[in-house]
Design a protein around this motif. Sequence first.
Motif, PDB file in Angstrom:
ATOM      1  N   ASP A  74       0.876  -1.282   0.124  1.00 19.09           N
ATOM      2  CA  ASP A  74      -0.023  -0.063  -0.009  1.00 19.09           C
ATOM      3  C   ASP A  74       0.790   1.200  -0.204  1.00 19.09           C
ATOM      4  N   SER A  87       0.929   5.543  -1.819  1.00 15.60           N
ATOM      5  CA  SER A  87       0.277   6.491  -2.590  1.00 15.60           C
ATOM      6  C   SER A  87       0.973   7.806  -2.372  1.00 15.60           C
ATOM      7  N   ALA A 111      -3.283   0.487  -4.865  1.00 10.32           N
ATOM      8  CA  ALA A 111      -4.573   0.128  -4.683  1.00 10.32           C
ATOM      9  C   ALA A 111      -5.519   0.344  -5.867  1.00 10.32           C
ATOM     10  N   SER A 136      -2.797   5.477  -5.961  1.00 11.94           N
ATOM     11  CA  SER A 136      -2.506   4.537  -4.982  1.00 11.94           C
ATOM     12  C   SER A 136      -1.925   3.334  -5.663  1.00 11.94           C
TER      13      SER A 136
END
Length: 122
Positions: free
Chosen positions: A20, A22, A82, A80
């Motif tokens: 994760d 960003s 994700a 990001s």
Amino acid sequence: MPQMRPLDPAFPIDRQIAVDASPVVLVNVFTLDQADEQAFLQAWQGDAAVMKRQPGFISTQLHRAIGDSPAYLNYAVWESTADFRAAFMHPEFRAKLSAYPASAVASPHLFQTVAVPGICVA
């Protein structure tokens, strides 16, 4: 589908997308036979159009190596990992990969900006 050759074999793209972070920048270097450049450009345009419609996409830019080298670099900014992961795994994008010429080799890698005082900001 382009052959995938990790920029860092110890940490390929499938491991990177699990982290994760960003924002992130995708840098993807493509090598291919010069005779396949037009097919490559058409395939890249098709998959870039899919990515452009995905949530979290910010921008992309394709660069061609100078001279006779049929190497290309794609630079894409995402909100990001994700968002990039969802787009990268999207069935429409995965289907577009089959349009790449057999000579195409992709080396994708995700990066984050780094602040260097007096030089650049993160």
